[in-house]
Design an enzyme around this catalytic site. Structure first.
Site, PDB file in Angstrom:
ATOM      1  N   HIS A  53      -1.747   2.987   3.179  1.00  0.00           N
ATOM      2  CA  HIS A  53      -0.833   1.961   3.670  1.00  0.00           C
ATOM      3  C   HIS A  53       0.566   2.512   3.925  1.00  0.00           C
ATOM      4  O   HIS A  53       1.304   1.948   4.732  1.00  0.00           O
ATOM      5  CB  HIS A  53      -0.742   0.800   2.674  1.00  0.00           C
ATOM      6  N   GLY A  54       0.943   3.552   3.235  1.00  0.00           N
ATOM      7  CA  GLY A  54       2.270   4.103   3.473  1.00  0.00           C
ATOM      8  C   GLY A  54       2.549   5.290   2.582  1.00  0.00           C
ATOM      9  O   GLY A  54       2.010   5.406   1.479  1.00  0.00           O
TER      10      GLY A  54
END
Lengths: 473, 412
Positions: A324-325
């Site tokens: 996600h990041g």
């Protein structure tokens, strides 16, 4: 270009659809490909070349792998293909994060930092990588045959409805549709309705909740925050992220359907889940199943010792968080969910059965809500401060009547999030999303869609707050 | 349809009202394309003026207002019985923007100094306090905004102007005294300025006062007849227009005198009016041109009219000393909502021309305003939290951030 922008809704999409519907069948894929190149170039005019070159290279690598008779060569080519795609992701998404952490360590031990110029994150690279991986791995496993034309492969990877933020369309689920799909007026209409519903979820609900979540959770310090405001903030974010992301998925599925594609569903009422295990069967379904089939099962799946199984489960969620990041808060968020998945398997599942449906739902909803704190607030110190405020119990009276729009939208968001709890909920959902329409239903849905489109255009005309959360992933 | 409307124009649509920045059509170049600049400017251009946009905007504004009571026009507030206000007028009436007696004393001392200096040259000063809607219609202010205060800029100006002997006209008091006594409304329901009828009464009084102080014989404004109609005209619904709604508010009947400026009177003194928007209607009906003779309107002591119409003219473009020499009267005019910044530096600029020895502690006055703004931020929990966040983000102390924000706000 985002779907909920005037340039997409008023220029790109109408022009694209007119051309797409007018051209003969043999030109339809080319039309989608050209449209997708324009769409992607608009937001990433330089990265498009890297993306197309790597896709081209990957297509030929996989083609060679498929033709190869020798198992070792096959495996080597698969590894090369995986390295190419994961390497791109690692460089563009994680290099900054890696160097940043190395430099923090060097600073800690009194060494000079490594010189580095930040790499810009190309939009949608995480989705791109996962789709290219499914192609290589599916062909290697013999689940699907490789495509004949490189343009069809680039089309699969770059198809604009799903390139930026999913759903993650696995090659084996769409291979047939790329080369041979049927289109009908029913599909076009159903796709249009779905697109309008998604747009409404994003513009009319997520944007309003997002403004409130940003106002509260976007502060640089939470020292003066009271518990009431903290809970309002995290609830706003909880529903914002769901309506934002599921709205985007609806739009992607709808656009695909207008062109005759059937993309997989990505959400199934996640907030009605009664365990975190169930939550992950309902939230971002295409990521969950991707992780299961392409990571968890190759690691041994359920066929390993319990300790290894729990370790693998946690690892999968840790990677899922990192996907996600490139930030520690996403790693923490993945580990947090992995932790609950493991303890549910260990003992919590039985307790949840005993406490009944309402208790289990409360548990799951609270755990998922609390998880969003570390997802939303990148600075871990600040996230901890936010948790403190949530449980400081210094509740104050807030006159929510002063914010009728936020309160109304929050109630609407909750109503639709928990819709399946209603006795007729499932029936209505199936009627809208999964059944053939009679003429009367078509007329009703056409009317609803046009009203939603009109309201969204109105809202987009007057507000500047329109970010998509999942574009960054 | 919006695409066709944009380029073919299927239907004529009334444009949106209010200050809207024009966007230029983007120019394509490969350099701009690869830097992403072209995409950005093209999106801005499309967002700014796509086909049927006014209809979408009005629909959304109407829904926001009808469903949630939201007003999309900057600074506008809907009061009881749908009387419209601007927030700064209410802040002025309730004393929330009070800049302190010290600042006002200092400002009025400067007016007095200007007045004395001009008198010595045979010229005149007139300070005009235009009416404020919050003072005129306090009964329609929402309860949560509080009530009138004894410490307001307006009350202190009246007190100081009288005490220090500066010539002034107080239309705020006159309008309040005559509320309900005149045949026609002095103030509109959905506008922020005086009604057209009220403005004409005020214009007449200003002309008479200037005639008196200079012993001149000026042209007169003649009223031929008065139309008393349901239809709102001119700027009597200016805030409502800025709200850009689909459906109009229920309004009251308003009076529109038909006027002519009689070309009598032998004198045409040059009057410079340093004013806020309350002077616009007077200027537009020709008072500066036909009554005052080549009079000028120094809008917020920033833009110079009528010169601005032919080429952009700011205060910095004109020679103040020459302007003073060539003028006969200086009118300083503001409504209560603008008194906190009145007269926008005009007094200190004029004062510098007149009196080198006069000492104006501008620094002290500015500091005073900053401290008041800091207090205003501290009184608002949300605002304070926001500033705290910014302080942390920028790595500076809360006090420093408060100071910077206060200065920023005052410079807006």
């Amino acid at each position: 270009m985002v779907f909920s922008s005037t340039i997409f809704l008023l220029y790109f999409l109408p022009l694209f659809l007119v051309i797409y519907f007018l051209v003969p069948k043999w030109l339809k894929n080319t039309t989608i490909l050209l449209g997708s190149i324009v769409f992607y170039s608009w937001g990433a005019p330089t990265f498009i070349f890297i993306l197309m070159a790597s896709t081209f290279l990957d297509f030929h690598l996989v083609g060679m792998m498929h033709k190869s008779k020798e198992e070792k060569r096959k495996r080597d080519l698969l590894v090369l293909s995986i390295l190419l795609n994961v390497g791109l992701l690692a460089y563009f998404k994680y290099a900054n994060f890696f160097i940043e952490n190395i430099n923090s360590f060097f600073e800690y031990v009194g060494q000079a930092p490594v010189g580095w110029i930040d790499v810009a994150l190309p939009i949608g690279i995480s989705f791109y990588t996962f789709q290219t991986l499914t192609y290589s791995i599916d062909i290697y496993r013999g689940v699907s045959k490789p495509l004949d034309k490189v343009t069809d492969y680039i089309l699969y990877i770059m198809m604009f409805p799903q390139l930026i933020a999913g759903p993650i369309v696995r090659f084996n689920s769409i291979a047939e549709q790329i080369t041979n799909r049927k289109e009908s007026m029913d599909d076009r209409l159903l796709g249009f309705y779905r697109f309008c519903i998604g747009l409404g979820k994003k513009v009319l609900i997520a944007n309003v909740l997002g403004a409130k979540a940003d106002e509260i959770m976007g502060m640089g310090s939470f020292s003066t925050l009271d518990s009431t405001t903290a809970w309002i903030g995290i609830l706003a974010y909880t529903f914002q992220i769901y309506f934002d992301f599921s709205g985007y998925s609806d739009m992607a599925i709808g656009l695909g359907r207008m062109m005759g594609f059937r993309f997989p569903e990505n959400f199934d009422n996640p907030y009605i889940s009664k365990s975190i295990t169930e939550f992950w069967r309902r939230w971002h379904i295409t990521l969950g199943t991707w992780m299961r089939d392409y990571l968890y099962i190759p690691l041994g799946g359920n066929q390993v010792s319990p300790i290894r199984l729990y370790g693998n489960l946690w690892l999968v969620f840790l990677i899922s968080g990192l996907w996600h990041g490139a930030s520690w808060n996403f790693v923490a968020w993945g580990m947090y969910h992995g932790f609950f998945l493991v303890i549910e398997r260990l003992f919590l599942k039985d307790i949840l059965k005993k406490i009944g449906a309402l208790g289990s739902w409360c548990y799951c909803f609270i755990i998922s809500v609390l998880g969003w704190v570390i997802f939303r607030i990148e600075d871990m110190g600040l996230a901890m401060q936010y948790y403190q405020k949530l449980f400081a119990f210094d509740f104050v009276k807030i006159d929510l009547l002063n914010e009728p729009r936020f309160v109304s939208i929050l109630i609407i968001a909750m109503f639709f999030s928990f819709f399946l709890f209603l006795p007729f909920g499932k029936k209505i959902q199936d009627l809208i999303f999964f059944q053939n329409y009679k003429m009367r239903t078509h007329l009703l849905m056409w009317g609803v869609s046009m009203v939603l489109l009109y309201l969204c255009m109105g809202s987009l005309s007057t507000t500047g707050f329109n970010p998509f959360i999942y574009f960054r992933f | 349809m919006p695409l066709i409307q944009k380029y073919v124009g299927i239907k004529k649509i009334n444009p949106l009202k209010g200050a809207i920045e024009e966007k230029a059509s983007p120019q394509f170049s490969w350099k701009k394309w690869f830097s992403g600049e072209y995409a950005k400017s093209a999106e801005e251009y499309v967002n700014h003026g796509f086909g049927f946009k006014p209809i979408f905007v009005r629909s959304d504004n109407q829904l926001a207002y009808s469903l949630f009571g939201e007003v999309r026009a900057n600074n506008v507030l809907v009061g009881k019985e749908e009387y419209l206000f601007e927030k700064n007028y209410i802040e002025a009436y309730t004393g929330k923007d009070f800049i302190g007696i010290e600042s006002i004393e200092q400002n009025v001392r400067m007016f007095k100094n200007i007045q004395d200096s001009l008198w010595a040259r045979g010229k005149h000063v007139l300070v005009v306090l235009a009416p404020g809607k919050a003072s005129f219609y306090p009964e329609f202010i929402p309860d949560e905004y509080g009530t009138g205060s004894d410490s307001t800029n307006y009350l202190m100006y009246v007190q100081e102007l009288g005490k220090q002997g500066v010539d002034y006209l107080d239309f705020n008091a006159w309008f309040m005294q005559n509320k309900g006594k005149k045949e026609y409304p002095l103030y509109p329901k959905t506008g922020i300025h005086w009604s057209h009828y009220g403005m004409l009464l005020a214009a007449d009084s200003i002309i008479r006062r200037i005639e008196k102080v200079g012993e001149w014989d000026l042209p007169e404004i003649k009223w031929t007849n008065i139309e008393y109609v349901d239809e709102i005209r001119r700027i009597d619904d200016d805030i409502e227009q800025a709200m850009n709604l689909l459906f109009p508010f229920e309004n009251r009947k308003m009076a529109y005198p038909n006027i002519s400026i009689v070309n009598g009177g032998k004198d045409r003194p040059k009057v410079v009016c340093i004013a806020d928007s309350f002077f616009w209607e007077m200027f537009n009906m020709g008072i500066s041109d036909k009554v005052f003779g080549k009079g000028e309107f120094w809008y917020y002591f920033n833009t110079v009219y009528p010169q601005e119409y032919t080429r952009p003219t700011k205060m910095g473009d004109i020679n103040l000393s020459t302007a003073i020499d060539s003028s006969d009267v200086f009118v300083f005019m503001a409504t209560e909502g603008n008194l906190a910044h009145f007269p926008w530096g005009g007094h200190s600029a004029l004062n510098q021309v007149f009196s080198k020895e006069y000492s104006y502690d501008e620094k002290k006055v500015e500091e005073n305003k900053i401290q008041l703004k800091i207090q205003e931020i501290k009184n608002d929990q949300n605002w304070l939290r926001h500033v705290e966040g910014k302080a942390k983000k920028n790595g500076i102390s809360l006090d420093s951030m408060l100071y910077l924000d206060a200065v920023y706000m005052l410079n807006q």
